[in-house]
Design an enzyme around this catalytic site. Structure first.
Site, mmCIF file in Angstrom:
data_model
loop_
_atom_site.group_PDB
_atom_site.id
_atom_site.type_symbol
_atom_site.label_atom_id
_atom_site.label_comp_id
_atom_site.label_asym_id
_atom_site.label_seq_id
_atom_site.Cartn_x
_atom_site.Cartn_y
_atom_site.Cartn_z
ATOM 1 N N HIS A 67 0.860 -1.223 -0.061
ATOM 2 C CA HIS A 67 -0.068 0.039 0.028
ATOM 3 C C HIS A 67 0.869 1.132 0.123
ATOM 4 C CE1 HIS A 67 -4.088 -1.997 1.541
ATOM 5 N NE2 HIS A 67 -3.943 -1.870 0.108
ATOM 6 N N ASP A 69 0.809 4.287 1.348
ATOM 7 C CA ASP A 69 1.250 4.738 2.554
ATOM 8 C C ASP A 69 2.376 4.244 3.304
ATOM 9 O OD1 ASP A 69 -0.514 2.954 3.025
ATOM 10 O OD2 ASP A 69 -1.240 3.901 5.182
ATOM 11 N N HIS A 70 2.971 3.014 2.746
ATOM 12 C CA HIS A 70 4.038 2.470 3.441
ATOM 13 C C HIS A 70 5.348 2.415 2.311
ATOM 14 C CE1 HIS A 70 1.718 0.635 7.078
ATOM 15 N NE2 HIS A 70 0.754 1.087 6.001
ATOM 16 N N HIS A 143 -4.621 -8.362 6.260
ATOM 17 C CA HIS A 143 -5.174 -7.094 6.104
ATOM 18 C C HIS A 143 -5.681 -6.899 4.533
ATOM 19 C CE1 HIS A 143 -4.583 -2.844 5.590
ATOM 20 N NE2 HIS A 143 -3.598 -2.803 4.788
ATOM 21 N N HIS A 272 -0.003 4.379 13.257
ATOM 22 C CA HIS A 272 -0.842 4.398 11.703
ATOM 23 C C HIS A 272 -2.464 4.912 12.259
ATOM 24 C CE1 HIS A 272 -2.925 2.442 8.410
ATOM 25 N NE2 HIS A 272 -1.702 2.271 7.875
HETATM 26 ZN ZN ZN Z 1 -1.418 1.722 5.980
HETATM 27 ZN ZN ZN Z 2 -2.505 -1.131 3.995
#
Ligand code: ZN
Ligand code: ZN
Length: 311
Positions: A67, A69-70, A143, A272
């Site tokens: 993802h 954002d990582h 996830h 997070h």
């Molecule tokens: Zn994330």
């Molecule tokens: Zn994620």
């Protein structure tokens, strides 16, 4: 005060989109001269500089999942290392697809890496890195896409050297003391052999932490966090929003606290956080009601982990 075994710096503690208060997921860990990054969200390298962490010690980067954002900060960081004329090798660990992503970016951006860059992908549980001092293991989390949590653990340390006992056994102070302290048997001038266990106390635990984001509450996170000094666990939403969290593949701060409790972790830092939370004090209260030794992460927050003398 002795030097910490590990120093953990939260570079980015938000989720989804960066805000003025929270950058995206990234945690730096210093151990002696080495530095490790866990995730590399957008602006991680700016935060890295703000935290005054040198690039020279950076030896490995661990990515949890693909993802944005990582991982969106990774390419910029790799390119800055190139511009800084890095020559030391760099290891990047992560899920399947990480290598293709890095190589596609490199191709389209027409850049190259003159330092040795090795990319290692894991598609399941196992040890991803082991040296004579520490081990990093991974477990799949739960996830919306394949995601790895990590456990960093030093090997246990030799027990304390008992000088009185060594003298009582007629070991002369000097090199023989040192050999025993390092776990080697020694022979005394008269031919008698002294073993390390004759003069050392019980082995002492190494420092450890687990990094678990992004995930719904899951057994993988509890396995990784078994008896760790520090559990870093995501808590994207406030307690009471479990339905929303499950739907989106995340945890609440209460879920994070329960994971800490179940695993026997000594300390919890929740990270997070959704950008909807400007004030995190009520989130801390919610988590502490379940697991008292909890903090909510802030950008550039530092946590020092000291060695423990006993289990
Ligand atoms: Zn994330
Ligand atoms: Zn994620």
């Amino acid at each position: 005060m002795t030097a910490p075994a590990l120093t953990v710096t939260f570079l980015g503690t938000g989720s989804g989109a960066p805000s003025l208060e929270r950058n995206l997921a990234s945690v730096a860990v210093q151990r002696q001269g080495d530095l490790f990054l866990f995730d590399c969200g957008e602006a991680a390298q700016i935060q890295y500089r703000r935290a005054a962490l040198g690039f020279a010690g950076l030896s490995a980067i661990f990515i949890s999942h693909m993802h944005g954002d990582h991982v969106t900060g990774l390419m910029g960081l790799l390119m800055s290392l190139q511009m800084a004329d890095r020559v030391e090798p760099l290891q990047v660990y992560g899920p399947p697809g990480l290598g293709a992503y890095i190589h596609a970016c490199r191709r389209h951006l027409q850049t190259r890496f003159s330092y040795p860059l090795s990319i290692s992908e894991s598609s399941g549980a196992g040890c991803v890195l082991e040296t004579d001092a520490y081990r990093v293991t991974a477990e799949p989390l739960d996830h919306r896409m394949f995601c790895l949590g990590y456990r960093f653990e030093e090997h246990s340390r030799p027990g304390r050297f008992d000088v009185t006992r060594a003298r009582a056994l007629d070991v002369p102070p000097g090199p023989l003391f040192g050999a025993l302290q390092h776990g080697n048997s020694v022979e005394l001038p008269g031919g008698r052999v002294i073993r390390p266990q004759d003069v050392l106390g019980p082995a002492r635990p190494g420092a450890s932490f687990a990094y678990c984001t992004d995930t719904r509450p899951c057994p993988g996170a509890v396995t990784l966090a078994q008896n760790v000094d520090l559990l870093i666990h995501e808590g994207t939403f406030e307690a009471g929003r479990e339905d929303e969290a499950r739907r989106k593949g995340h945890s609440t701060v209460a879920d994070a606290a329960r994971a800490a409790q179940l695993s026997g972790a000594r300390q919890l830092v929740v990270t997070h956080l959704s950008p909807r939370y400007q004030d995190s004090s009520f989130l801390a209260a919610q988590a502490r009601a379940i697991f008292p030794n909890t903090r909510i992460a802030r950008d550039l927050m530092r946590v020092e982990i000291q060695h423990r003398e006993t289990e």
